[in-house]
Motif scaffolding. Structure first.
Motif, PDB file in Angstrom:
ATOM      1  N   UNK A  20      11.524 -11.709   6.176  1.00  0.00           N
ATOM      2  CA  UNK A  20      12.918 -11.264   6.281  1.00  0.00           C
ATOM      3  C   UNK A  20      13.659 -12.066   7.346  1.00  0.00           C
ATOM      4  N   UNK A  21      13.002 -12.283   8.474  1.00  0.00           N
ATOM      5  CA  UNK A  21      13.648 -13.045   9.561  1.00  0.00           C
ATOM      6  C   UNK A  21      13.941 -14.476   9.124  1.00  0.00           C
ATOM      7  N   UNK A  22      12.997 -15.040   8.376  1.00  0.00           N
ATOM      8  CA  UNK A  22      13.162 -16.431   7.980  1.00  0.00           C
ATOM      9  C   UNK A  22      14.239 -16.586   6.898  1.00  0.00           C
ATOM     10  N   UNK A  23      14.247 -15.655   5.923  1.00  0.00           N
ATOM     11  CA  UNK A  23      15.166 -15.835   4.787  1.00  0.00           C
ATOM     12  C   UNK A  23      16.472 -15.065   4.967  1.00  0.00           C
ATOM     13  N   UNK A  24      16.492 -14.118   5.864  1.00  0.00           N
ATOM     14  CA  UNK A  24      17.689 -13.292   6.061  1.00  0.00           C
ATOM     15  C   UNK A  24      17.939 -12.348   4.896  1.00  0.00           C
ATOM     16  N   UNK A  25      16.916 -12.133   4.058  1.00  0.00           N
ATOM     17  CA  UNK A  25      17.128 -11.246   2.904  1.00  0.00           C
ATOM     18  C   UNK A  25      16.528  -9.874   3.171  1.00  0.00           C
ATOM     19  N   UNK A  26      17.249  -8.857   2.734  1.00  0.00           N
ATOM     20  CA  UNK A  26      16.786  -7.487   2.965  1.00  0.00           C
ATOM     21  C   UNK A  26      16.588  -6.800   1.615  1.00  0.00           C
ATOM     22  N   UNK A  27      15.420  -7.010   1.038  1.00  0.00           N
ATOM     23  CA  UNK A  27      15.151  -6.450  -0.288  1.00  0.00           C
ATOM     24  C   UNK A  27      14.440  -5.107  -0.144  1.00  0.00           C
ATOM     25  N   UNK A  28      14.513  -4.310  -1.224  1.00  0.00           N
ATOM     26  CA  UNK A  28      13.704  -3.099  -1.277  1.00  0.00           C
ATOM     27  C   UNK A  28      12.286  -3.536  -1.676  1.00  0.00           C
ATOM     28  N   UNK A  29      11.299  -3.099  -0.913  1.00  0.00           N
ATOM     29  CA  UNK A  29       9.906  -3.425  -1.246  1.00  0.00           C
ATOM     30  C   UNK A  29       9.289  -2.229  -1.988  1.00  0.00           C
ATOM     31  N   UNK A  30       8.527  -2.553  -3.024  1.00  0.00           N
ATOM     32  CA  UNK A  30       7.880  -1.478  -3.789  1.00  0.00           C
ATOM     33  C   UNK A  30       6.399  -1.783  -3.977  1.00  0.00           C
ATOM     34  N   UNK A  31       5.633  -0.726  -4.179  1.00  0.00           N
ATOM     35  CA  UNK A  31       4.214  -0.880  -4.507  1.00  0.00           C
ATOM     36  C   UNK A  31       3.793   0.154  -5.526  1.00  0.00           C
ATOM     37  N   UNK A  32       2.653  -0.068  -6.146  1.00  0.00           N
ATOM     38  CA  UNK A  32       2.179   0.852  -7.180  1.00  0.00           C
ATOM     39  C   UNK A  32       0.691   1.161  -7.039  1.00  0.00           C
ATOM     40  N   UNK A  33       0.304   1.742  -5.933  1.00  0.00           N
ATOM     41  CA  UNK A  33      -1.130   2.028  -5.767  1.00  0.00           C
ATOM     42  C   UNK A  33      -1.539   3.269  -6.557  1.00  0.00           C
ATOM     43  N   UNK A  34      -2.228   3.089  -7.656  1.00  0.00           N
ATOM     44  CA  UNK A  34      -2.581   4.211  -8.513  1.00  0.00           C
ATOM     45  C   UNK A  34      -3.889   4.865  -8.103  1.00  0.00           C
ATOM     46  N   UNK A  35      -4.966   4.126  -8.230  1.00  0.00           N
ATOM     47  CA  UNK A  35      -6.297   4.666  -7.951  1.00  0.00           C
ATOM     48  C   UNK A  35      -6.383   5.271  -6.546  1.00  0.00           C
ATOM     49  N   UNK A  36      -5.827   4.520  -5.587  1.00  0.00           N
ATOM     50  CA  UNK A  36      -5.919   4.944  -4.189  1.00  0.00           C
ATOM     51  C   UNK A  36      -5.266   6.324  -3.993  1.00  0.00           C
ATOM     52  N   UNK A  37      -4.274   6.620  -4.823  1.00  0.00           N
ATOM     53  CA  UNK A  37      -3.538   7.875  -4.667  1.00  0.00           C
ATOM     54  C   UNK A  37      -4.314   9.073  -5.219  1.00  0.00           C
ATOM     55  N   UNK A  38      -5.033   8.884  -6.307  1.00  0.00           N
ATOM     56  CA  UNK A  38      -5.618  10.078  -6.943  1.00  0.00           C
ATOM     57  C   UNK A  38      -7.130  10.096  -7.161  1.00  0.00           C
ATOM     58  N   UNK A  39      -7.801   8.956  -7.006  1.00  0.00           N
ATOM     59  CA  UNK A  39      -9.231   8.941  -7.379  1.00  0.00           C
ATOM     60  C   UNK A  39     -10.030   9.989  -6.599  1.00  0.00           C
ATOM     61  N   UNK A  40      -9.852  10.007  -5.286  1.00  0.00           N
ATOM     62  CA  UNK A  40     -10.725  10.859  -4.472  1.00  0.00           C
ATOM     63  C   UNK A  40     -10.342  12.333  -4.522  1.00  0.00           C
ATOM     64  N   UNK A  41      -9.157  12.599  -5.062  1.00  0.00           N
ATOM     65  CA  UNK A  41      -8.722  13.995  -5.162  1.00  0.00           C
ATOM     66  C   UNK A  41      -9.264  14.699  -6.392  1.00  0.00           C
ATOM     67  N   UNK A  42     -10.085  14.019  -7.190  1.00  0.00           N
ATOM     68  CA  UNK A  42     -10.610  14.657  -8.399  1.00  0.00           C
ATOM     69  C   UNK A  42     -12.106  14.469  -8.546  1.00  0.00           C
ATOM     70  N   UNK A  43     -12.782  15.504  -9.058  1.00  0.00           N
ATOM     71  CA  UNK A  43     -14.201  15.367  -9.419  1.00  0.00           C
ATOM     72  C   UNK A  43     -14.372  15.899 -10.839  1.00  0.00           C
ATOM     73  N   UNK A  44     -15.465  15.523 -11.438  1.00  0.00           N
ATOM     74  CA  UNK A  44     -15.755  15.989 -12.793  1.00  0.00           C
ATOM     75  C   UNK A  44     -17.056  16.786 -12.764  1.00  0.00           C
ATOM     76  N   UNK A  45     -16.985  18.016 -13.242  1.00  0.00           N
ATOM     77  CA  UNK A  45     -18.184  18.861 -13.262  1.00  0.00           C
ATOM     78  C   UNK A  45     -18.763  18.918 -14.669  1.00  0.00           C
ATOM     79  N   UNK A  46     -20.072  18.947 -14.737  1.00  0.00           N
ATOM     80  CA  UNK A  46     -20.712  19.122 -16.042  1.00  0.00           C
ATOM     81  C   UNK A  46     -22.022  19.872 -15.882  1.00  0.00           C
ATOM     82  N   UNK A  47     -22.472  20.433 -16.986  1.00  0.00           N
ATOM     83  CA  UNK A  47     -23.703  21.227 -16.974  1.00  0.00           C
ATOM     84  C   UNK A  47     -24.906  20.385 -17.357  1.00  0.00           C
TER      85      UNK A  47
END
Ligand code: LLP
Length: 415
Positions: free
Chosen positions: A258-285
């Motif tokens: 930003x300092x070098x180019x003087x541009x102020x863009x909106x930055x975006x990301x799309x972290x999918x796995x990191x957001x939900x993988x550990x919050x779920x488990x699968x149970x089976x018999x």
């Protein structure tokens, strides 16, 4: 000694056995505290810049979880009109959805245009299509920087051997096509691949990507994609993705740019796995334990229709065994393969694992199943897709998606 799920208080006031008795087996179980913790982490990756993080619905499309992501201030990315439809049902307004499709029809593209959803095209040919459908329109272009990263060749989503994005050598043609239809390229996006624990390739890709961004004068945002990994081998002590170090390094890189180019863009990301993988488990018999020619098998109802990652990518998921509501932690161990109930030899959830001596009636708990678990499940062998349950902040369990029924299997034939 406690098991991992005990340490996390994953099941709140209940336990795997009670959950299976109440909701049927197999069963996806999510922990609200872990999900929200991760959602807040990804929402806060960049604090010194204009930034939004997308929730990748492809990882998990449960409406309750999508609503949670919405509440936590995440935007969303979609891969198909169906994903856009479901995101809107979950309360995401069009302006917070980013459509990142691949090889879509005119109808599918028109759907996003009509819905007022920002769209990314990933070839010059689809850029032309957009120009024909929406002359004078605003859009994003997915670049393929020529390098990728990921846990398996099937999930490396950039580089010379993948179908994604506009290749680096064609980048200058983007502005030509845009000019032809008076299009405004307001966004550039990329996604180099899924699951890396070392963030350096991602930072290199960001640097490279920003270099290309300099050739697009009308840019309002750049989207660096997701891909951050989770430790699937956590029971063996694998460390987490070092988010703090990554945040620091990325912040520095972007500030310099930003300092070098003087541009102020909106930055975006799309972290999918990191957001939900550990919050779920699968149970089976466990329905059978047997030995075939010297190999021991734990036979469960966790078929590849329920969790396909191990078969598709040789993915590793840790497994805990519970008995009478508690994890089995001590005693002799044996090497088993945990297998499912599908008519395929490859129907193996966990191959050659050291597990406590397992018996019929035990519960297998497959960890880190919150991402690309249910969302990739199917009715193969006319098996019913499982229910999904949420353990809320108070430790109470709540059904958030019912299990399929036999009637669901013949839905669509009433013609
Ligand atoms: N954005 C785009 C444009 C993507 O293509 C993907 C994933 C994501 C975001 C989210 O990436 P993540 O942060 O989850 O790595 N089914 C495979 C993963 C396929 C990933 C495809 N694209 C698996 O189970 O490992």
């Amino acid at each position: 000694m406690e098991s991992y799920t005990q340490q996390m208080n994953f099941f709140g006031k209940t336990n795997p056995e009670e959950l299976l008795a109440k909701y049927g087996s197999p069963l996806y179980v999510y922990n609200e505290d872990i999900l929200r913790r991760q959602m807040r982490r990804v929402a806060g990756i960049l604090v010194n810049h204009r930034f939004t993080s997308n929730f990748s619905i492809k990882t998990n499309s449960n409406l309750s979880i999508l609503r949670m992501a919405n509440e936590e201030g995440l935007n969303a990315d979609a891969m198909s009109p169906g994903e856009i439809y479901v995101l809107k049902k979950a309360g995401f307004p069009s302006e917070r959805i980013f459509y990142v499709p691949n090889n879509v029809s005119e109808e599918e593209m028109q759907y996003a245009i009509d819905e007022g959803v920002m769209l990314s095209v990933d070839s010059l040919s689809q850029l032309e299509m957009f120009g024909r459908l929406c002359p004078g329109g605003r859009l994003s272009v997915r670049l393929n920087p020529g390098v990728g990263a990921g846990h398996h060749e099937k999930v490396v989503t950039a580089g010379e051997k993948t179908k994604f994005g506009v290749a680096a050598q064609d980048i200058e043609k983007i502005n030509d096509v845009a000019k032809k239809y008076d299009l405004h390229v307001v966004g550039l996006n990329q996604h180099i691949g899924s699951l890396f624990m070392d963030y350096q390739p991602y930072l290199d890709a960001v640097t490279n990507f920003l270099h290309y961004a300099e050739d697009f004068p009308e840019l309002e945002f750049v989207d660096f994609g997701g891909g951050f990994g989770v430790p699937y081998h956590k029971l063996e002590g694998e460390s987490e993705f070092d988010l703090e170090a990554f945040k620091k390094a990325l912040d520095q890189l972007l500030t310099e740019w930003k300092n070098r180019t003087g541009r102020d863009l909106l930055f975006k990301m799309e972290p999918g796995r990191y957001t939900v993988a550990e919050g779920g488990v699968l149970l089976g018999c466990v329905h059978a334990v047997k030995e075939n020619y010297g190999h021991k098998y734990v036979g469960t109802d966790i078929g590849m229709n329920v969790l396909i990652r191990p078969e598709l990518y040789d993915s590793y998921h840790d497994v805990e065994i519970y008995r009478d509501g508690k994890p089995v932690l001590d005693g002799t161990k044996e090497i088993y393969s945990v297998v499912g109930n599908i008519c395929e030899t490859g129907d193996i959830v966990a191959k050659d694992r050291e597990l406590p001596i397992t018996q019929e009636g035990d519960v297998a708990v497959v960890l880190d199943a919150g991402a690309y678990g249910f969302s990739m499940s199917s009715n193969y062998n006319n098996r019913l897709r499982p229910a999904e349950v949420l353990i809320d902040h108070d430790g109470n369990d709540r059904l958030i998606r019912r299990r399929d029924t036999f009637e669901d299997l013949v839905r669509g034939f009433d013609i």
